[in-house]
Design a protein around this motif. Structure first.
Motif, PDB file in Angstrom:
ATOM      1  N   ASP A   7      48.628  37.665  24.849  1.00 53.83           N
ATOM      2  CA  ASP A   7      48.750  37.724  23.673  1.00 53.83           C
ATOM      3  C   ASP A   7      48.059  36.103  22.623  1.00 53.83           C
ATOM      4  N   GLU A   8      48.892  35.285  23.489  1.00 51.31           N
ATOM      5  CA  GLU A   8      48.610  33.662  22.877  1.00 51.31           C
ATOM      6  C   GLU A   8      47.118  33.539  24.200  1.00 51.31           C
ATOM      7  N   GLY A   9      47.002  34.459  25.065  1.00 51.45           N
ATOM      8  CA  GLY A   9      46.017  32.990  25.509  1.00 51.45           C
ATOM      9  C   GLY A   9      45.885  32.282  26.088  1.00 51.45           C
ATOM     10  N   ILE A  10      47.166  32.588  27.061  1.00 59.87           N
ATOM     11  CA  ILE A  10      47.937  31.585  28.164  1.00 59.87           C
ATOM     12  C   ILE A  10      47.559  31.973  29.211  1.00 59.87           C
ATOM     13  N   SER A  11      47.183  31.554  30.631  1.00 59.80           N
ATOM     14  CA  SER A  11      46.743  31.846  32.439  1.00 59.80           C
ATOM     15  C   SER A  11      48.360  32.408  32.778  1.00 59.80           C
ATOM     16  N   TRP A  12      47.942  33.858  33.761  1.00 60.69           N
ATOM     17  CA  TRP A  12      49.368  33.669  34.404  1.00 60.69           C
ATOM     18  C   TRP A  12      49.051  34.498  35.336  1.00 60.69           C
ATOM     19  N   ARG A  13      49.501  34.804  36.347  1.00 64.39           N
ATOM     20  CA  ARG A  13      48.949  35.288  37.992  1.00 64.39           C
ATOM     21  C   ARG A  13      50.243  35.756  39.009  1.00 64.39           C
ATOM     22  N   TYR A  14      50.614  36.463  39.170  1.00 66.12           N
ATOM     23  CA  TYR A  14      51.523  37.490  39.643  1.00 66.12           C
ATOM     24  C   TYR A  14      51.188  37.396  41.285  1.00 66.12           C
ATOM     25  N   TYR A  15      51.591  36.270  42.075  1.00 65.51           N
ATOM     26  CA  TYR A  15      51.033  36.112  43.538  1.00 65.51           C
ATOM     27  C   TYR A  15      51.896  37.096  44.545  1.00 65.51           C
ATOM     28  N   LEU A  16      51.712  38.128  44.700  1.00 63.65           N
ATOM     29  CA  LEU A  16      52.624  39.361  45.579  1.00 63.65           C
ATOM     30  C   LEU A  16      52.168  39.404  47.029  1.00 63.65           C
ATOM     31  N   GLY A  17      52.837  38.891  47.943  1.00 64.74           N
ATOM     32  CA  GLY A  17      52.785  39.337  49.237  1.00 64.74           C
ATOM     33  C   GLY A  17      53.129  41.021  49.826  1.00 64.74           C
ATOM     34  N   ASP A  18      52.463  40.912  50.723  1.00 63.02           N
ATOM     35  CA  ASP A  18      52.795  42.719  51.797  1.00 63.02           C
ATOM     36  C   ASP A  18      54.484  42.663  51.849  1.00 63.02           C
ATOM     37  N   ASN A  19      55.191  43.728  50.522  1.00 63.12           N
ATOM     38  CA  ASN A  19      56.656  43.426  50.537  1.00 63.12           C
ATOM     39  C   ASN A  19      57.111  44.823  49.051  1.00 63.12           C
ATOM     40  N   ASP A  20      57.488  45.986  50.335  1.00 63.01           N
ATOM     41  CA  ASP A  20      56.981  47.750  49.117  1.00 63.01           C
ATOM     42  C   ASP A  20      58.508  47.647  47.937  1.00 63.01           C
ATOM     43  N   TYR A  21      58.985  46.456  48.577  1.00 59.89           N
ATOM     44  CA  TYR A  21      60.924  46.537  47.679  1.00 59.89           C
ATOM     45  C   TYR A  21      60.268  45.732  46.435  1.00 59.89           C
ATOM     46  N   VAL A  22      58.628  44.935  46.627  1.00 61.70           N
ATOM     47  CA  VAL A  22      59.251  44.153  45.242  1.00 61.70           C
ATOM     48  C   VAL A  22      57.084  44.632  44.511  1.00 61.70           C
ATOM     49  N   GLU A  23      57.404  46.083  43.998  1.00 62.04           N
ATOM     50  CA  GLU A  23      55.869  46.337  43.863  1.00 62.04           C
ATOM     51  C   GLU A  23      56.005  46.562  42.144  1.00 62.04           C
ATOM     52  N   THR A  24      56.295  45.277  41.284  1.00 58.94           N
ATOM     53  CA  THR A  24      57.327  44.946  40.110  1.00 58.94           C
ATOM     54  C   THR A  24      56.252  45.918  38.674  1.00 58.94           C
ATOM     55  N   PHE A  25      54.388  45.804  38.964  1.00 59.56           N
ATOM     56  CA  PHE A  25      54.119  45.948  38.473  1.00 59.56           C
ATOM     57  C   PHE A  25      53.405  47.570  38.444  1.00 59.56           C
ATOM     58  N   LYS A  26      53.522  47.886  39.496  1.00 64.62           N
ATOM     59  CA  LYS A  26      53.333  49.664  39.872  1.00 64.62           C
ATOM     60  C   LYS A  26      54.189  50.782  38.580  1.00 64.62           C
ATOM     61  N   ILE A  27      55.553  50.191  38.493  1.00 67.63           N
ATOM     62  CA  ILE A  27      56.627  50.186  37.810  1.00 67.63           C
ATOM     63  C   ILE A  27      56.217  50.626  36.085  1.00 67.63           C
ATOM     64  N   VAL A  28      54.964  49.766  35.522  1.00 64.65           N
ATOM     65  CA  VAL A  28      54.807  49.273  34.530  1.00 64.65           C
ATOM     66  C   VAL A  28      53.442  49.791  34.181  1.00 64.65           C
ATOM     67  N   ARG A  29      53.453  50.706  33.278  1.00 63.26           N
ATOM     68  CA  ARG A  29      52.216  51.850  33.099  1.00 63.26           C
ATOM     69  C   ARG A  29      51.188  51.293  32.844  1.00 63.26           C
ATOM     70  N   HIS A  30      51.449  50.392  31.726  1.00 62.20           N
ATOM     71  CA  HIS A  30      50.413  49.500  30.988  1.00 62.20           C
ATOM     72  C   HIS A  30      49.680  48.243  31.680  1.00 62.20           C
ATOM     73  N   VAL A  31      50.363  48.075  32.930  1.00 63.07           N
ATOM     74  CA  VAL A  31      50.268  46.727  33.583  1.00 63.07           C
ATOM     75  C   VAL A  31      48.970  47.636  34.376  1.00 63.07           C
ATOM     76  N   ARG A  32      49.687  48.700  35.493  1.00 66.70           N
ATOM     77  CA  ARG A  32      49.212  49.035  36.697  1.00 66.70           C
ATOM     78  C   ARG A  32      47.873  49.515  35.810  1.00 66.70           C
ATOM     79  N   PHE A  33      47.157  49.683  35.369  1.00 67.15           N
ATOM     80  CA  PHE A  33      46.093  51.294  34.489  1.00 67.15           C
ATOM     81  C   PHE A  33      45.251  49.496  33.731  1.00 67.15           C
ATOM     82  N   GLY A  34      45.732  49.401  34.024  1.00 69.65           N
ATOM     83  CA  GLY A  34      45.408  48.164  32.304  1.00 69.65           C
ATOM     84  C   GLY A  34      44.280  46.362  32.561  1.00 69.65           C
TER      85      GLY A  34
END
Length: 478
Positions: free
Chosen positions: A285-312
């Motif tokens: 919303d504020e135009g601030i840069s970000w990234r979620y750097y995720l390794g190979d770890n199926d315990y941590v699939e955080t944004f697969k739980i959040v619909r508007h992130v996963r499909f947006g």
């Protein structure tokens, strides 16, 4: 409190035993006895209650130091990058219980009242059960003495501790920068829902990540943790909005602890595909840069739980962890980064070597310190849950989700106070509060609204610290 034998029954088989106590929900989403069905949820699959944890709890939210306008202005001038680096499953006493001036111990207590030494940890020490239920059982209403009652803990696997020479670089960072000895995991465990706290300051009601049991939690295809990508997957959650009386009852059951009754009365299974505000929403919303750097770890699939992130469109900013070094070297380090490694270097108990995990952290921090961004960067290094390992400090019970047991936290920055052991009450939401304060963002829930912004851990009045490049270890001798 539940009897020792009752605790042992509940802890044996970890969440599988709890599932049998609470009744295995049928595949159509039916709920355990005493709970409402998933029809009480919204169309997003979320409980009807707010995503924000209520402030009701046996303990008040801790008093936190308020940053002055001058300190906030200094932070905004000097901190242009925050990296939230999250490893796996360790407690403070397990890693830093021997650290001078820190609140650590070298002897633990067991459920029968015995005192046992925290013996030297193996490089790949296995950890017992570290589920939501396991956290409640180990904490034991604040007694902090039933880690030996966790699944697989009867041989005192919880009661192990690293010595300084086994984690020399973590020790060196702690001596040079800030080590927090009162930084708690945000909920009782495990990894999956703890990581929701690192982006949203809530679990949205969830109390576990998906496991192989009860049948159906991995959906009909048997592939684990696809979340929004598989409508047949389910996760345990508190049911919809609880009345004040029900919430007080649930808090008492957590403090007792009686997870069998807690789950029967107040939990059900629902599809882990939700729409809740997450910190990247505020950043976008504020135009601030970000990234979620995720390794190979199926315990941590955080944004697969959040619909508007996963499909947006934000999904393109969820990238492999090896992209971090490429972005850093190319001068493209975003303002806010989450950095989560492959499971083999995550320090997950029994999944890899602590030495190898520490070396990975050293590689990331060395690269940062050698980069042009180092002068204006703050790195928070922490571990995502307690892993079943012993810790002696009682967590405040501020709401239905925690806090969970202490985990280590290192604040590494040229502007971090040098050699400070911080005794302030902090949790994962405190890191979000720091980011929100620096970039003037609205909080997500009561958790980050009431958290410390951690700015008092910086000193912007003196010259910034220089690079502190470390050498990786030879893991053949670990």
């Amino acid at each position: 409190m539940a009897s020792i034998s009752a605790r042992r029954i509940l802890a044996t088989g970890a969440f599988a035993a709890l599932a049998s106590v609470a009744c295995d929900p049928p595949r159509d989403g039916g709920s355990p006895a005493g709970t409402r069905s998933p029809s009480s949820t919204t169309s997003t699959g979320s409980p009807s209650a707010s995503a924000s944890p209520r402030r009701l709890g046996f303990d008040a939210y801790p008093e936190v130091p308020l940053a002055s306008p001058e300190l906030i202005a200094q932070a905004r001038r000097q901190i242009r990058h925050v990296v939230f680096l999250v490893k796996e499953n360790r407690t403070f006493d397990h890693m830093f219980g021997r650290f001078p001036a820190a609140n650590g111990v070298t002897v633990g207590r067991t459920c029968d009242g015995s005192r046992v030494p925290l013996v030297r940890a193996a490089d790949d020490s296995p950890g017992p059960n570290h589920s939501f239920v396991g956290g409640l059982l180990a904490i034991n209403g604040g007694e902090m003495n039933c880690f030996d009652e966790l699944d697989g803990g009867g041989e005192l696997q919880s009661y192990v501790q690293f010595h300084p020479e086994q984690i020399p670089n973590y020790w060196a960072y702690a001596e040079r920068f800030v080590l927090a000895d009162r930084f708690f995991s945000s909920t009782y465990g495990p990894t999956g829902i703890e990581h929701l706290f690192t982006v949203a300051a809530t679990t949205d009601g969830f109390t576990d990540h998906e496991r192989a049991r009860p049948p159906g939690q991995f959906g009909s295809n048997g592939v684990p943790r696809e979340y929004c990508e598989d409508r047949e997957e389910w996760m345990y959650s508190f049911r919809g909005k609880l009345t004040l009386q029900e919430e007080r009852d649930a808090l008492r059951l957590e403090d007792r602890p009686d997870p069998g009754q807690l789950s029967q009365r107040y939990w059900f299974e629902r599809w882990p595909c939700i729409n809740i505000p997450v910190l990247p929403d505020r950043l976008e919303d504020e135009g601030i840069s970000w990234r979620y750097y995720l390794g190979d770890n199926d315990y941590v699939e955080t944004f697969k739980i959040v619909r508007h992130v996963r499909f947006g469109p934000m999904w393109r900013k969820v990238v492999p962890d090896d992209r971090f070094l490429k972005d850093l070297r190319g001068g493209r380090l975003p303002a806010v980064s989450w950095l989560i490694p492959d499971v083999g270097v995550s320090e997950h108990p029994a999944a890899g070597s602590m030495c190898a995990g520490e070396n990975w952290t050293v590689e990331m921090l060395n690269a940062l310190m050698r980069s042009r961004d180092w002068r204006h960067t703050a790195v928070v290094v922490t571990w995502d849950d307690f892993g079943g390992f012993y810790d002696h400090v009682r967590p405040p019970h501020v709401d239905l989700f925690g806090f969970g047991p202490r985990v280590p936290m290192l604040l590494i920055s040229p502007w971090a106070r040098r050699g400070l052991v911080a005794h302030d009450t902090l949790e994962f939401s405190s890191v979000l509060k720091m980011i929100e304060t620096i970039w003037d963002l609205e909080p997500l829930t009561d958790r980050d609204r009431n958290a410390s912004d951690m700015l008092h851990l910086f000193d912007f009045e003196r010259r910034p610290q220089g690079r502190f490049v470390r050498q990786p270890r030879d893991c053949g001798t670990a």
